[in-house]
Enzyme design. Sequence first.
Site, mmCIF file in Angstrom:
data_model
loop_
_atom_site.group_PDB
_atom_site.id
_atom_site.type_symbol
_atom_site.label_atom_id
_atom_site.label_comp_id
_atom_site.label_asym_id
_atom_site.label_seq_id
_atom_site.Cartn_x
_atom_site.Cartn_y
_atom_site.Cartn_z
ATOM 1 N N LYS A 35 0.838 -1.208 0.000
ATOM 2 C CA LYS A 35 0.000 0.000 0.000
ATOM 3 C C LYS A 35 0.873 1.259 0.000
ATOM 4 C CE LYS A 35 -3.828 -0.405 2.494
ATOM 5 N NZ LYS A 35 -4.536 -0.534 3.779
ATOM 6 N N ALA A 255 -35.576 4.285 -0.719
ATOM 7 C CA ALA A 255 -35.807 2.860 -0.451
ATOM 8 C C ALA A 255 -35.095 2.047 -1.514
ATOM 9 C CB ALA A 255 -37.301 2.572 -0.478
ATOM 10 N N CYS A 263 -18.964 0.855 6.912
ATOM 11 C CA CYS A 263 -19.231 1.684 8.100
ATOM 12 C C CYS A 263 -20.585 1.411 8.743
ATOM 13 C CB CYS A 263 -19.123 3.155 7.730
ATOM 14 S SG CYS A 263 -17.499 3.554 7.060
HETATM 15 C C1 UGA Z 1 -21.225 6.619 5.930
HETATM 16 C C2 UGA Z 1 -21.751 7.963 6.455
HETATM 17 O O1 UGA Z 1 -22.680 8.518 5.534
HETATM 18 C C3 UGA Z 1 -20.590 8.937 6.644
HETATM 19 O O2 UGA Z 1 -21.053 10.165 7.181
HETATM 20 C C4 UGA Z 1 -19.573 8.303 7.600
HETATM 21 O O3 UGA Z 1 -18.447 9.146 7.790
HETATM 22 C C5 UGA Z 1 -19.089 6.987 7.010
HETATM 23 O O4 UGA Z 1 -20.229 6.107 6.833
HETATM 24 C C6 UGA Z 1 -18.111 6.394 7.975
HETATM 25 O O5 UGA Z 1 -18.506 6.017 9.083
HETATM 26 O O6 UGA Z 1 -16.909 6.414 7.686
HETATM 27 P P1 UGA Z 1 -20.544 5.715 3.514
HETATM 28 O O7 UGA Z 1 -20.375 4.367 4.144
HETATM 29 O O8 UGA Z 1 -19.517 6.217 2.573
HETATM 30 O O9 UGA Z 1 -20.676 6.846 4.649
HETATM 31 O O10 UGA Z 1 -21.899 5.621 2.704
HETATM 32 P P2 UGA Z 1 -23.323 6.353 2.675
HETATM 33 O O11 UGA Z 1 -23.327 7.365 1.625
HETATM 34 O O12 UGA Z 1 -23.728 6.744 4.032
HETATM 35 O O13 UGA Z 1 -24.218 5.129 2.188
HETATM 36 C C7 UGA Z 1 -24.332 3.959 2.993
HETATM 37 C C8 UGA Z 1 -25.265 2.977 2.381
HETATM 38 O O14 UGA Z 1 -26.598 3.417 2.507
HETATM 39 C C9 UGA Z 1 -25.043 2.688 0.893
HETATM 40 O O15 UGA Z 1 -25.099 1.281 0.698
HETATM 41 C C10 UGA Z 1 -26.212 3.372 0.225
HETATM 42 O O16 UGA Z 1 -26.598 2.739 -0.963
HETATM 43 C C11 UGA Z 1 -27.290 3.251 1.286
HETATM 44 N N1 UGA Z 1 -28.364 4.268 1.183
HETATM 45 C C12 UGA Z 1 -28.071 5.580 1.355
HETATM 46 C C13 UGA Z 1 -29.667 3.882 0.943
HETATM 47 O O17 UGA Z 1 -29.962 2.677 0.807
HETATM 48 N N2 UGA Z 1 -30.650 4.832 0.870
HETATM 49 C C14 UGA Z 1 -30.378 6.141 1.021
HETATM 50 O O18 UGA Z 1 -31.321 6.952 0.950
HETATM 51 C C15 UGA Z 1 -29.062 6.525 1.271
#
Ligand code: UGA
Length: 435
Positions: A35, A255, A263
């Site tokens: 890495k 949905a 995360c």
């Molecule tokens: C998430 C949080 O949003 C961040 O704020 C946080 O810093 C990060 O985890 C972390 O703990 O490091 P991330 O895992 O990049 O970020 O992804 P998200 O954008 O939150 O999406 C998570 C999941 O939820 C994805 O699978 C997405 O498809 C799903 N999702 C999101 C839905 O099914 N519906 C929605 O309306 C939004």
Amino acid sequence: MKISVIGCGYLGAVHAASMAKLGHDVVAVDVDPVKIERLAAGDAPFFEPGLPEILAEAIASGRIRFTTDMAEVAGARVHFVAVGTPQGPTGAADLTYVDAAVAGLVPYLSDGEFVVGKSTVPVGTAARLAASVSESVPGATLVWNPEFLREGFAVQDTISPDRLVYGVPSGAAGDAAVAALDEVYATTLADGTPRLVVDLATAELVKVSANAFLATKISFINAMAEIAEVVGADVTALADAIGHDERIGRKFLNAGLGFGGGCLPKDIRAFQARATELGVGESLDFLADVDAINLRRRAHVVTLAQDLLDGAVAGKRVGVLGLAFKPNSDDVRDSPALDIAARLVELGATVSAYDPQANGTAARIRPELTYVDSADAAVRDADLVLVLTEWNEFRTLDPARVAGLVARPVVVDGRNCLDRDAWTAAGFTVRGMGR
Ligand code: UGA
């Protein structure tokens, strides 16, 4: 400022490059020589928009250095700890890497320096680590500065976050830590980013409760999707309507297949495990339901696929579009899309899968799928098409052209991202989520 970043995974690599972008002199450390070699050559080890550019800029300016030798952190004023906290066998967070990072750093720490935790940890971890740091180096201070970056927007979220949270001890050491962090984030603060100074436990809790809230919001709308499916209502219209209420808001009410990634799933499980240890497990009982609703979405799509394939998927051809846990990412950790594709293979389907970025990462953990290098190749001769990650490339597919490629025009829109009318007009049977 001279800064060190320990851990060059998703969080650490982005943080290190972003700190160089903000003008600091950064040394980034990881135990993985491969890495480190890639990063030093300007080659980002994962797909993240904007990272290759700031990495190249940092390397060209001489403001960043990558190493496996912890001794090189000596002399930095602020040491960020950005290693992973994966899910352990019981659901609780595995703190091996955080403990090892702090223990490895301590011999090189001097008075007046700050250890700044960024990793997502169970509440109480920072106080424990703070005690061990000040026992070894009484003039050094450990604080917590949680990270809220989203994959796909990681650079932007690091340089211009919604807010900065500093968890610091009370007294002079805490004041000095706030001053040092203000210097680290001077550019970000000058842009008007809100900054909240709290105690260590609150800082740790802010992070896990934010993720728990986001997960709850997603599972709430997916629970509504389950009901909408039974009564013939449309969950997307419902989300639009309730989202107009500013107290609710439309964001994170999409949905679909639910949440995955490195995360949200592990953080809600670790939070429950920690609450149980603290004797307040009941307070987070609802997160077990949030998790269960989320996992039911995956099972639901598998059942739907079986129904649409006349009761059995064995011997049928399924074209899978999308494997990453969300678009603009090559991350397949706990990805609903990859999980569904793998279950269909287990049930005897022939799955052709395509993701614009995640074919490689998926193939490493699920070699049993057939990976192809275009959406056309994935859907060719398919008895069923599944859209499982809402990449723009899939939203903008021409349904009439796809109709000419498939064996049977049936599509499951796992992310409610297709233009239903256009696909129906092209002859497709379209099944959305909660619609
Ligand atoms: C998430 C949080 O949003 C961040 O704020 C946080 O810093 C990060 O985890 C972390 O703990 O490091 P991330 O895992 O990049 O970020 O992804 P998200 O954008 O939150 O999406 C998570 C999941 O939820 C994805 O699978 C997405 O498809 C799903 N999702 C999101 C839905 O099914 N519906 C929605 O309306 C939004």
